[in-house]
Enzyme design. Structure first.
Site, PDB file in Angstrom:
ATOM      1  N   CYS A 249      -6.826 -14.885  17.773  1.00  0.00           N
ATOM      2  CA  CYS A 249      -5.729 -13.934  17.954  1.00  0.00           C
ATOM      3  C   CYS A 249      -4.534 -14.595  18.639  1.00  0.00           C
ATOM      4  O   CYS A 249      -3.922 -15.478  18.054  1.00  0.00           O
ATOM      5  CB  CYS A 249      -6.214 -12.699  18.705  1.00  0.00           C
ATOM      6  SG  CYS A 249      -5.117 -11.304  18.436  1.00  0.00           S
ATOM      7  N   HIS A 334     -10.543 -10.908  14.799  1.00  0.00           N
ATOM      8  CA  HIS A 334     -11.538 -10.921  15.876  1.00  0.00           C
ATOM      9  C   HIS A 334     -12.970 -11.069  15.376  1.00  0.00           C
ATOM     10  O   HIS A 334     -13.632 -10.094  15.085  1.00  0.00           O
ATOM     11  CB  HIS A 334     -11.409  -9.643  16.707  1.00  0.00           C
ATOM     12  CG  HIS A 334     -10.122  -9.575  17.440  1.00  0.00           C
ATOM     13  ND1 HIS A 334      -9.962 -10.089  18.704  1.00  0.00           N
ATOM     14  CD2 HIS A 334      -8.903  -9.101  17.077  1.00  0.00           C
ATOM     15  CE1 HIS A 334      -8.711  -9.926  19.087  1.00  0.00           C
ATOM     16  NE2 HIS A 334      -8.042  -9.323  18.122  1.00  0.00           N
ATOM     17  N   GLU A 336     -15.362 -11.675  17.095  1.00  0.00           N
ATOM     18  CA  GLU A 336     -16.254 -11.071  18.086  1.00  0.00           C
ATOM     19  C   GLU A 336     -16.327  -9.555  17.896  1.00  0.00           C
ATOM     20  O   GLU A 336     -17.089  -8.885  18.597  1.00  0.00           O
ATOM     21  CB  GLU A 336     -15.787 -11.416  19.498  1.00  0.00           C
ATOM     22  CG  GLU A 336     -14.640 -10.572  20.050  1.00  0.00           C
ATOM     23  CD  GLU A 336     -13.265 -10.944  19.492  1.00  0.00           C
ATOM     24  OE1 GLU A 336     -13.199 -11.798  18.599  1.00  0.00           O
ATOM     25  OE2 GLU A 336     -12.266 -10.356  19.937  1.00  0.00           O
TER      26      GLU A 336
END
Ligand SMILES: Nc1ncnc2c1ncn2[C@@H]1O[C@H](COP(=O)(O)OP(=O)(O)O)[C@@H](O)[C@H]1O
Ligand SMILES: Nc1ncnc2c1ncn2[C@@H]1O[C@H](COP(=O)(O)OP(=O)(O)O)[C@@H](O)[C@H]1O
Ligand SMILES: [Mg+2]
Ligand SMILES: [Mg+2]
Lengths: 360, 1080
Positions: A249, A334, A336
């Site tokens: 990001c 993302h 994650e």
């Protein structure tokens, strides 16, 4: 019932009901299209400086539980929903959305036509705005909205990043995470893979980082305009080529800047959990979680040693870059997740493979 | 990968007749698929036995075969057409099972046909319970503990080990046929033996029961390059234990945190990857409400009812994309039809709440067991879209057309606390209303959750509604301030419900709303929550700020659809609505459709210029009309639902196109209609209206028994009945109806004779009759349950001429503009009118297909003002075409416990098939095969008939003997047959010791049953039990001797199967155009 309002800089007003903290706050008004995961949105430090409008109308259905937080605090400047749930029900819930926001002193607005707001932002781009339960006079609000500082004029990273380094133990590789406002799940994803994670503040110098003898370095997500973090960009420049680097990001944008590329502000950004991203190496498409208002300009990559590794299928923007020779790569979205699909967690594995290759 | 260019011609298998568990959603899927394939330049061959579908229209596929869906007929079409590929995943379980059978029989290999889409191996792995279990345990996905058994003893042993309750699930069935939850050994023995019988491989799965867990579904897609997406997830408000088809379902999932959602999403994707699905797939989970523990319940590797729902809920066309994947395209190569710019490879996100509510047939079947369980009972469903859960739920409820304007049902409010608790514990079709009632009574969420296992989140939402109810009642009309009224509308309350609660009239509320300008806006369904600009003309209402409708410049017409599929109003009306929309567009109009049924083609967003997914209720329809300001409204294609709205639309000042409201009323109002027939000198069965029991008796005495009685107000579905004597009449009046001056009962002479039916297109002057249909069953069996034959085989020219003459006279007298349907009975040589329906009917698609007359298209052009003569038509019967079409009804009795299967004047069938051939016997044969009448050619036939039918029965028994059947009969029937010199074996009736009739049926000793209804006598119950036992054991059972007769004739004529080449729809009608056939 207490009235509340969202005022945009273009003069539009959205009247509804206050459901959380009372008061007034300002920020950049953005929308998020995730249907679940509001707790992740609220605690994602990248939203610092923003008033978030959720496009899914029913928010707060499953209450709040701390285990799913992405940081210790809530960073949004205001929260706008169509229907805030007063009676959440989920076995892990410990409090209602409203109670949580009140604790975090975040103004909440419910009962407004969030789709109308979304369409406005989509058509006219993100705007500055005021959320208030206090002085609801339109003239006052409009003046105030127009006076709100631009996101790019604000120093936000220092408000969200750690001031002191800390270590999350693990038995595997040591990864230094440059915290620009990192989501906890980045640490969890590394940790689950055995990594010891050393989280360092954004101002940590390249030498200090290298002194930690990392096997790999990660640059996290974070709020605001990447151009506002020139020091970190400098640091990254000096780390490139020394150790395997993975950016997420804001980390992706900073890496790009460090490598000589340019970034720009998107009209209304990507915020949601349903963005199709194509991995250009394999041709495979992944559904990914996004939260970014800036992007790397593709044309600025010409002549550099980096190539585009991922693109967004919706608008063909750059979603990932890779250095042609060095162990450096980054994605704009993302992996994650949290909230969002876990389809891209494989990137953490790739990062570890990269580390392993470099270690040999 | 770009599309596979080695494919030139692809065959698609449809799903056949509408039955419970397999409804219009497969017409929607099939239609999308055919279009998608042709879009890619492929030649498409289609096989489906259901003529009432859009997919079987001549313009949907290059070659349409309306043929029985059996391996034999599918093989024959394959041999004739030689397609390169076969697409089996769009025709529901039927299509899948068939594909499996033809593949295993080697036919595909023989003709070099490739199976497209999801591989056969995958289908087997997903559908075979044992293989599925093994696969899932290999990839570490949890399934409930279970055993697969083929006998009852093993089932019992397992249950003893893990404890009751257990779930029984047969392999390869749909809609849970033959399954159920067993709470004890006796129940298990019963369910297990039924399940083993129903499974095509005689296997059942007995499994740990997780009743009360959350039931969550994911609709996922995967392409050949292993790209996977989830289109939608859905949460059942009714948790595990109630079939998803019978559950109230919301989308997206409401009560899961992102962590739980991602856990299940990842599992779903992992499963379709492991299976190797290429196309759409549905994955069902059970999730413990108190932990992260979950089980995978089921995977359907094909499009399904849920995928149709998911498509309508999100705007993402699953079937279309699945078809493209099947021919080699990848998700990122398929354009997103919604945005027109992006690709199909993304996950929709929505910004509203969708509610699906099932529509059950218990209004028709008063005696049916209404309990809901793992076996599906609903015939159809509605979907509603709202910006809040409350609004969405309330919209869904009023879309059902069950007389509820909100969450209040008088029957439920009348229950005692004990009864109410019972309803919450053991769900039936009224459970949601029971929940609302419990909340009204102040029961706590804990109590209600304890009883029903419904998540407290949903209970809280229902409480929001109940709280507002209270506030409205307390404040009355005076309390409806603009702010408060707006609040109730935002919460989704209908004007009718507000009126009921406030003690005002609906009109008063509507006017109040108009005065304060409280009107809905219309929002778009766009797959992306407004993130991108979309081009879908697909809208729903909300009481919010911004309206998104863009109307065009052209003249526009609104077509009212037909709502949920129910017995008596099926897919035919969707067919008609869609054709009307197409005709309007063809004529240069902007066509707007309103409907609330997610299964249909009419609610596909590219059918009309604009789709409003809204309840077909006066308020919602008028709101749309106020927004659209159309040049006219079409009400004649959406069945009784649309016709019933004509009055309100007309009163509100909108123009009804076609037959006027006044003329509709003249056809529907009993007294005005009688008067009209008198004036026209057209006979109808003598009869009258009884305002009291005495009245009714007097009328019956005057006209003579038997009489057909029907209430104008139905107490419990036992509506229409044929009554043979005074005693039975009194009985009927006492038990089935409430006769009052406001609710009179209609008594007609029951005329025994041949039933005939016509549909005509009229412009008020010219009346075109495409064909006359002759029914196999005499009048007294509902026209919808009769086998119909076109053209008639046993009718004098003179009778035909008379029918044409009456039809023309009636159509002109009623100023019919558009379609009209008339039913006649031919009694002792005289023709009588039974009924005139000033609208499209069930038979229009069938008639249109056989005759080649595009009836709805013509009717639509007529109502727009075109004259039939200008279209080349003139008054009269269109010349018959060479082919014979037989329409046969299909029932879903296996799903509906305690429903009497005997045919009568109330309709019971859920669907239909058509058989087409050059000769009558062949057409009948195909229809019987397609309908699954499955009559064996030898074995044991049980005959037990009423006294009045004995003569007819003798002939049938003779044919049975000729076929080689052994005859069993009950005493009375046996005596009568013996008098005719027929040798029979007497069997014991119930109560005469064992083995009695039921024992024989349950023991698989009987292969065919002929049983006619004996009313009002003790054996009535016996007959009922025999018929039910037949259904449970899958033994063919004829309750009309007329049906038995023709079916046996056919079996005799075509013993060795049928081997003439199948004819595609495109060749039904010769080269002569229909106008020419009409104008000679
Ligand atoms: N183990 C179980 N425990 C409780 N209920 C179950 C179980 N398995 C299935 N059911 C219920 O039965 C319904 C039908 O089962 P399913 O396997 O989905 O059959 P079908 O093929 O008819 O869809 C489900 O929707 C669910 O509510
Ligand atoms: N007077 C009658 N004599 C004989 N049969 C009748 C008579 N009236 C109705 N029926 C039978 O009952 C069926 C249903 O009646 P109908 O008036 O058509 O009701 P619906 O509105 O349900 O179609 C008809 O199809 C016919 O078989
Ligand atoms: Mg199921
Ligand atoms: Mg009728």
């Amino acid at each position: 019932m207490i009235n509340a309002v969202l005022a945009l800089e273009d003069g539009t007003l959205y009247h509804g009901e206050a459901f959380a903290a009372l008061g007034e706050n300002w920020g950049e008004v953005v929308f998020n299209t995730s249907m679940t995961g509001y707790e992740g949105v609220l605690t994602d430090p990248s939203y610092c400086g923003q008033i978030v409008v959720m496009t899914y109308p029913l928010i707060g259905n499953y209450g709040i539980n701390e285990a799913d937080f992405e940081s210790k605090r809530c960073f949004v400047r205001g929260f706008v929903v169509r229907d805030a749930s007063r009676f959440p029900n989920n076995w892990r819930s410990t409090e209602t959305l409203a109670d949580y926001l009140r604790k975090e002193n975040v103004v909440g607005l419910t009962g407004v036509d969030t789709r109308a707001i979304t369409r406005r932002i989509r058509n006219h781009g993100v705007m500055r705005g005021i959320i208030s339960t206090e002085n609801l006079d339109p003239g006052y609000l409009l003046d105030k909205a127009r006076g709100v500082p631009d996101l790019s004029e604000q120093e936000l990273i220092s408000q969200v990043a750690t001031d002191v380094p800390f270590t999350v133990p693990g038995n595997g590789y040591r990864v230094v995470l440059i915290d620009m406002g990192a989501k906890l799940n980045i640490i969890r994803c590394l940790n689950e893979r055995g990594c010891e994670v050393v989280v360092v503040p954004p101002k940590t110098s390249a030498d200090e980082i290298l002194a930690l003898k990392p096997d790999g370095i990660m640059i996290s997500n974070g709020p605001g305009d990447p151009m506002n973090a020139p020091d970190t960009t400098e640091t990254i420049k000096r780390l490139i080529g020394k150790k395997p680097i993975f950016g997420i990001c804001l980390g992706h944008q900073l890496l790009a800047l460090a490598l000589g590329a340019r970034t720009y502000k998107l009209k209304f950004g990507h915020r949601g959990a349903n963005h199709p991203v194509k991995d250009l190496a394999t041709g495979r498409v992944y559904i990914t979680a996004h939260n970014h208002g800036f992007a790397v300009a593709e044309d600025s990559l010409a002549g550099l040693d980096i190539e585009v590794s991922h693109v967004n299928l919706n608008d063909m923007t750059v979603e990932g870059i890779r250095h042609k020779f060095l162990p450096v790569f980054a994605v704009q979205y993302h992996p994650e997740a949290a909230p969002g699909p876990k389809d891209s967690e494989y990137l953490f594995d790739e990062f570890l493979e990269l580390i392993a290759r470099e270690a040999r | 990968m770009p599309r596979d260019t080695s494919l030139k011609k692809v065959m698609v298998i449809g799903s056949g007749p509408i039955i419970i568990g397999q409804a219009a959603e497969f017409d929607y899927a099939g239609t999308q698929a055919c279009r998608a394939l042709r879009e890619e330049g492929l030649e498409v061959v289609l096989i489906n036995s259901n003529p009432a579908t859009i997919m079987t229209d001549a313009n949907m596929a290059d070659r349409v075969y309306i043929e029985p869906l059996t391996p034999e007929f599918v093989s024959r079409v394959i041999a004739q057409e030689r397609p390169d590929g076969l697409l089996p995943t769009l025709g529901g379980q039927t299509g899948l099972n068939l594909a499996k059978q033809v593949a295993e029989s080697g036919i595909l290999e023989k003709y070099g046909v490739r199976l497209l889409g999801t591989p056969l191996e995958t289908i087997r792995r997903a559908e075979d319970r044992e293989e599925f279990k093994n696969l899932l345990s290999r990839i570490n996905e949890p399934v409930p503990e279970s055993v697969i058994v083929s006998n009852v003893e093993d089932a019992l042993a397992f249950a003893r080990e893990i404890g009751f309750p257990v779930v029984v699930r047969p392999a390869y069935t749909l809609g849970g046929t033959g399954g159920g939850i067993a709470y004890n050994e006796r129940e298990l023995a019963e369910t297990a033996s039924r399940g083993i019988k129903h499974s095509i491989i005689n296997q059942i799965l007995v499994e740990r029961c997780v009743i009360g867990w959350k039931e969550i579904e994911y609709e996922v897609m995967r392409d050949g390059a292993d790209n996977c997406i989830t289109v939608c997830n859905m949460e059942n408000i009714d948790p595990m234990g109630i079939h998803t088809g019978d559950s109230i379902v919301v989308a997206p999932v409401q009560t899961l945190s992102d962590k739980e959602h991602q856990m299940l999403r990842s599992a779903a994707l992992k499963i379709i990857r492991a299976l190797g699905v290429e196309g759409g797939c549905n994955v069902q989970f059970a999730l413990d409400p108190e932990s992260f523990q979950y089980y995978v319940i089921e995977v359907n590797p094909r499009v399904s009812r849920s995928s149709a729902l998911a498509s309508k809920a999100t705007g993402y066309p699953i079937a279309k994309v699945a078809a493209k994947i099947a021919i080699g395209l990848n998700l990122d190569e398929i354009k997103n039809a919604v945005t027109g710019k992006t690709y199909a490879c993304f996950e929709p996100t929505i910004d509203y709440v969708v509610t699906k509510f099932p529509r059950w047939p218990f209004d028709k079947f008063a005696s049916a067991n209404r309990f809901l369980g793992t076996q599906m009972k609903s015939t159809g469903e509605v979907m509603a879209i709202g910006r809040t859960l409350e609004a969405s739920l309330l919209k869904a409820v009023r879309s059902l057309e069950i007389g509820a304007s909100g969450l209040y049902l008088p029957e439920v409010s009348g229950l005692s606390d004990d009864q109410l608790a019972g309803k919450l514990r053991r769900a039936d079709d009224q459970r949601l209303f029971a929940v609302a009632e419990a909340i009204r009574r102040g029961w706590t969420f804990e109590q209600i959750n304890e009883l029903s296992a419904i998540d407290k989140f949903f209970l809280a939402k229902i409480k929001n509604i109940v709280d507002l109810e209270k506030e409205i009642s307390v404040g009355g009309l005076a309390g409806l301030t603009p702010e408060f009224l707006r609040k109730t509308k935002r919460a989704g309350f209908s004007d009718a419900e507000i009126a009921r609660l406030a003690g005002a009239s609906e009109r008063a509320v509507r006017e109040l709303r108009a005065r304060h300008a409280i009107r809905p806006v219309y929002k778009m369904v766009d797959t992306c929550a407004a993130e991108f600009e979309a081009v879908t003309p697909y809208y729903y209402s909300a009481y919010e700020d911004a309206d998104e409708v863009e109307t065009g410049e052209r003249k526009r017409v609104v077509v009212l659809g037909s709502g949920p599929i129910r017995i008596g109003q099926g897919i035919e009306f969707d067919y008609c609505s869609v054709h009307s929309v197409w005709a309007l567009r063809q004529q240069g109009y902007e066509a707007v459709i309103i409907n609330c049924n997610p299964e249909t083609v009419s609610t596909d967003f590219d059918t009309a210029d604009r789709l409003y997914f809204e309840p077909l209720v006066a308020e919602d329809v008028l709101n749309i009309l106020h927004r659209e300001r159309p040049d006219g409204v079409v009400v004649q294609f959406g069945g009784q639902t649309a016709i019933n709205l004509a009055g309100a639309v007309h009163e509100a000042g909108f123009e009804i196109l076609g037959t006027s409201v006044a003329d509709i009323d003249r056809a529907e109002d009993r007294e005005r209609f009688d008067k009209l027939l008198g004036e026209l000198d057209i006979p109808r069965p003598p009869g009258g209206t009884g305002y009291s029991v005495d009245d009714a008796l007097t009328i019956a005495r005057r006209i003579g028994f038997p009489v057909l009685v029907r209430p104008s107000y139905v107490l419990g579905g036992r509506a229409m009945e044929i009554v043979y004597n005074e005693h039975d009449l009194l009985n009927y009046m006492a038990s089935a109806v409430k006769v009052t001056p406001e609710h009179p009962v209609l008594v007609d002479k029951y005329l025994i004779g041949k039933e005939l039916e016509v549909d005509a297109v009229s412009d008020g002057e010219t009346v075109v009759i495409p064909g006359i249909m002759e029914h196999v069953e005499r009048a007294g069996v509902h026209s919808g349950d009769s086998i119909a034959v076109l053209p008639p085989q046993h009718l004098d020219e003179q009778v035909k001429a008379q029918m044409v003459e009456y039809t023309v006279r009636l159509a002109r007298a009623l100023n019919v503009k558009g379609l009209v349907n008339i039913q006649y009975v031919l009694h002792n040589g005289g023709l009588y009118v039974l009924e005139v329906n000033p609208r499209s009917s069930r038979t229009v698609p069938y008639l249109s297909k056989i005759t080649g007359v595009p009836m709805v298209n013509l009717a639509t052009r007529v109502i727009l003002g075109t004259k039939l003569t200008d279209l080349g038509f003139k008054t009269g019967l269109v010349k018959e075409t060479p082919l014979i079409g037989v329409k046969a009804p299909v029932f879903s009795f296996a799903k509906l416990l305690d429903v009497d299967v005997a045919l009568g004047p109330e309709m019971k069938s859920t669907g239909e098939v058509m058989g087409v051939a050059e000769d009558y016997a062949s057409a009948l044969y195909k229809a019987s095969v397609a309908a699954g009448y499955g009559v064996p050619h030898k074995g044991t036939a049980l005959v037990t008939v009423a006294d009045k039918d004995k003569d007819d029965a003798v002939a049938i028994v003779h044919s049975l003997l000729k076929l080689g059947f052994e005859i069993y009969a009950t005493d009375g029937t046996a005596t009568m047959l013996e008098q005719d010199g027929i040798e029979v074996k007497r069997v014991r009736k119930l109560g005469q010791g064992s083995p009695n009739i039921i024992d024989l049926i349950m023991g698989n000793k009987i292969h065919l049953i002929i049983n006619t209804l004996t009313r009002g006598k003790a054996p009535e119950r016996d007959g009922f039990r025999i018929r039910r036992a037949a259904v449970e054991m899958g033994v063919p059972c004829f309750t009309s001797l007329d049906t038995a007769n023709v079916v046996l004739d056919v079996m005799t004529a075509i013993k060795t199967g049928y081997d003439k080449p199948p004819v595609p729809l495109q060749e039904y009608v010769g080269p002569e155009d229909t106008g020419a056939r009409n104008s000679e």
